[in-house]
Design an enzyme around this catalytic site. Structure first.
Site, mmCIF file in Angstrom:
data_model
loop_
_atom_site.group_PDB
_atom_site.id
_atom_site.type_symbol
_atom_site.label_atom_id
_atom_site.label_comp_id
_atom_site.label_asym_id
_atom_site.label_seq_id
_atom_site.Cartn_x
_atom_site.Cartn_y
_atom_site.Cartn_z
ATOM 1 N N GLY A 1 0.851 -1.196 0.000
ATOM 2 C CA GLY A 1 0.000 0.000 0.000
ATOM 3 C C GLY A 1 0.880 1.236 0.000
ATOM 4 N N GLY B 298 2.775 3.642 1.360
ATOM 5 C CA GLY B 298 3.353 3.888 2.678
ATOM 6 C C GLY B 298 4.013 5.247 2.785
ATOM 7 N NE ARG B 299 8.957 6.049 -0.709
ATOM 8 C CZ ARG B 299 10.176 6.294 -1.130
ATOM 9 N NH1 ARG B 299 10.828 7.303 -0.655
ATOM 10 N NH2 ARG B 299 10.733 5.530 -2.031
ATOM 11 C CE LYS C 230 8.382 7.359 -4.908
ATOM 12 N NZ LYS C 230 8.888 6.782 -6.157
ATOM 13 C CG ASP D 244 11.015 8.107 6.975
ATOM 14 O OD1 ASP D 244 10.578 7.615 5.911
ATOM 15 O OD2 ASP D 244 12.080 8.749 7.038
ATOM 16 C CG ASP E 72 5.121 -3.679 -5.228
ATOM 17 O OD1 ASP E 72 5.658 -4.786 -5.424
ATOM 18 O OD2 ASP E 72 5.711 -2.715 -4.725
ATOM 19 C CG ASP F 198 8.261 2.429 -7.381
ATOM 20 O OD1 ASP F 198 9.253 3.038 -6.990
ATOM 21 O OD2 ASP F 198 7.373 2.008 -6.621
HETATM 22 P P1 AMP Z 1 8.993 0.733 -3.390
HETATM 23 O O1 AMP Z 1 10.271 0.012 -3.114
HETATM 24 O O2 AMP Z 1 9.138 2.218 -3.540
HETATM 25 O O3 AMP Z 1 8.211 0.104 -4.495
HETATM 26 O O4 AMP Z 1 8.121 0.560 -2.071
HETATM 27 C C1 AMP Z 1 7.658 -0.664 -1.594
HETATM 28 C C2 AMP Z 1 6.726 -0.442 -0.443
HETATM 29 O O5 AMP Z 1 7.418 0.176 0.657
HETATM 30 C C3 AMP Z 1 5.552 0.466 -0.740
HETATM 31 O O6 AMP Z 1 4.465 0.004 0.006
HETATM 32 C C4 AMP Z 1 6.019 1.794 -0.221
HETATM 33 O O7 AMP Z 1 4.956 2.654 0.092
HETATM 34 C C5 AMP Z 1 6.783 1.389 1.019
HETATM 35 N N1 AMP Z 1 7.804 2.368 1.401
HETATM 36 C C6 AMP Z 1 8.945 2.657 0.743
HETATM 37 N N2 AMP Z 1 9.641 3.613 1.402
HETATM 38 C C7 AMP Z 1 8.920 3.953 2.482
HETATM 39 C C8 AMP Z 1 9.099 4.879 3.550
HETATM 40 N N3 AMP Z 1 10.180 5.661 3.639
HETATM 41 N N4 AMP Z 1 8.147 4.945 4.495
HETATM 42 C C9 AMP Z 1 7.053 4.154 4.427
HETATM 43 N N5 AMP Z 1 6.817 3.268 3.454
HETATM 44 C C10 AMP Z 1 7.740 3.155 2.495
HETATM 45 MG MG MG Z 2 6.618 0.700 -5.458
#
Ligand code: AMP
Ligand code: MG
Length: 484
Positions: free
Chosen positions: A89, A91-92, A112, A124, A251, A261
């Protein structure tokens, strides 16, 4: 309205079942300061940036102020990360709304790095300036290379420090996408095992992205096929320009067929099919040459989600889906060959085309030659040292190529046109990006803006760009990080 720059929101996703998202606002930041804004994209979106001053723009593009008509949500999704299934989901990231342009195009506007949500797990919710500017540079470069992609509208510093291995400047990127629905969105809904929810998402996707399927007999099968076609086109485009996504988790695969991404992605310089840049990809799962295989794997996960909609009889549904997925290899091979023929300016089809292509790639690999610049050389552009090409194997290959170019009543202008449309003269090179980001971290933006300008027209001849065309002269292996 003091923060109105002509946003025109209609938030269809936030009207769907609450199962798919969380209503949540961005977490305010201390001291927003605009770093860069994409004026040409703003224009395409019919936004009027002159309506408010820079401070208000900064506030708007961090989510400190929310525009009228926005309805902020974090979207739920799941995904296979390096092959392992996880609930994820936003997360940021927070979707502030769907903006409709005057030509009735619908775009997700997402912040983002906008703070924690219920999907943040241990993160965070924040992002650092370097990775957000990197996404801005590479996504805009991809767009200008004519490759479907999410885009970048703005980067704003938050005035807050974030902590990774060291303290870094925080920043928020405004991402624009035709939607943020992923294979992982389907996986999330499928895992809940409620067919009515799956149908809601499915119908929404048809309505939003693939209206041409609305009267088709088996919409689920046709959706699988059309998403497969889009994804094959996408990955063939990546192979064309030497782009390595780096984290092709389910995802990070968009249902619309856009590149999404930009974490550890990078462009290959020296041709090596096994190239991997990501520091966490130890097994090379997402190496350059594996990208089509992973695309097929991800599409199989998508097909699994669609099974209940393909046929009520499970076995029958599985047979139909497998048959479709099994078409992948042939479809990919056809499109890849066509693309490679274009790179070499080959008109029509010849039995020996594949071996001609593979022999060139093998030579580049063996001699460690730059991928992009080899095609520049074949188009008679002098970018790197020509001595590299005074090589017997290459010269005899070139003879074969020249003979092939003459076939099928071809004319040199036709080949030349084909090649010029297919082979970029400049790509965002890793060492150049790093240099630009180092300066941007010191508040110097001149090099960043110059790079963006050069990358606006990658297929056109531009003066004084040789610096941007040269590969790095360092022998150190380039590494990228997820930027989380
Ligand atoms: P990504 O590697 O950017 O595809 O992220 C994978 C998952 O980790 C997604 O659910 C993001 O929202 C979450 N995520 C990545 N970085 C952060 C962060 N700094 N804080 C919270 N969630 C994160
Ligand atoms: Mg992602």
């Amino acid at each position: 309205m003091e923060n109105n720059i002509n946003w025109n929101f209609d938030n269809s996703y936030s009207r769907l079942s609450d199962a798919f998202k969380e209503h949540i606002k961005p977490v305010a930041v201390k001291n927003p300061e605009l770093v860069i804004i994409n004026e040409s994209l703003a224009k395409e979106l019919d936004l009027d940036l002159t309506k408010i001053n820079k401070d208000k723009l900064s506030s708007l593009f961090t989510g400190n102020t929310l525009p009228e008509g926005s309805n902020t949500i974090a979207q739920a999704y799941a995904g296979h990360q390096f092959g392992h299934f996880t609930m994820l989901g936003d997360g940021r990231a927070i979707l502030i709304g769907e903006h409709i342009t005057s030509s009735n195009k619908r775009y997700d506007i997402q912040l983002k790095g906008s703070g924690k949500t219920s999907f943040s797990r241990n993160g965070d919710g924040r992002a650092a300036l370097g990775p957000m500017l990197r996404e801005y540079i590479v996504s805009e470069a991809m767009h200008n290379l004519n490759i479907p992609t999410t885009r970048s509208l703005a980067v704003v510093k938050t005035g807050e420090k974030i902590f990774r291995d060291t303290p870094l400047q925080g920043a928020i990127l405004t991402r624009v996408a035709s939607s943020h629905i992923r294979v992982g969105t389907f996986q999330y809904v499928a895992a809940r095992e409620k067919k009515d929810e799956l149908e809601i998402l499915f119908n929404y996707v048809i309505q939003r992205h693939y209206t041409e399927l609305k009267d088709s007999k088996n919409k689920a099968v046709d959706l699988l096929n059309i998403v497969m076609d889009r994804q094959i086109d996408l990955v063939v485009n990546w192979m064309r320009v030497g782009f390595i996504h780096g984290v092709m988790n389910t995802d990070n695969m968009s249902i619309s067929g856009e590149t999404i991404d930009y974490g550890p992605c990078a462009f290959m310089d020296t041709y090596d099919p096994k190239t991997v840049f990501s520091s966490i990809d130890h097994m090379g799962r997402y190496a350059y040459c594996n990208q089509p295989i992973i695309t097929k794997w991800n599409l199989s996960r998508f097909a699994e989600c669609l099974l209940p909609l393909i046929d009520e009889n499970q076995k029958k549904a599985l047979d139909i889906a497998s048959e479709k997925i099994n078409n992948f290899d042939e479809k990919y091979e056809d499109k890849w060959l066509k693309m490679m023929r274009n790179k070499l300016g080959l008109v029509g089809i010849d039995d020996k085309d594949k071996s001609l292509i593979l022999d060139l790639l093998a030579w580049m690999h063996q001699k460690k030659v730059d991928y992009t610049n080899t095609f520049c050389h074949l188009m008679n552009f002098k970018t790197i040292d020509v001595k590299l090409f005074n090589d017997n194997i290459f010269m005899s290959w070139k003879e074969r190529w020249k003979q092939r170019l003459k076939k099928n009543q071809n004319k040199p202008e036709i080949s030349n046109q084909l090649m010029r449309k297919t082979n970029p003269l400049v790509i965002p090179r890793n060492h150049i990006i790093e240099g630009v980001l180092d300066e941007a971290n010191e508040n110097k933006l001149v090099s960043l803006k110059k790079l963006l300008k050069v990358l606006e027209k990658p297929y056109l001849e531009q003066e004084n760009i040789n610096n941007y065309q040269l590969p790095s002269n360092s022998n150190e292996k380039y590494q990228t990080f997820c930027g989380t």
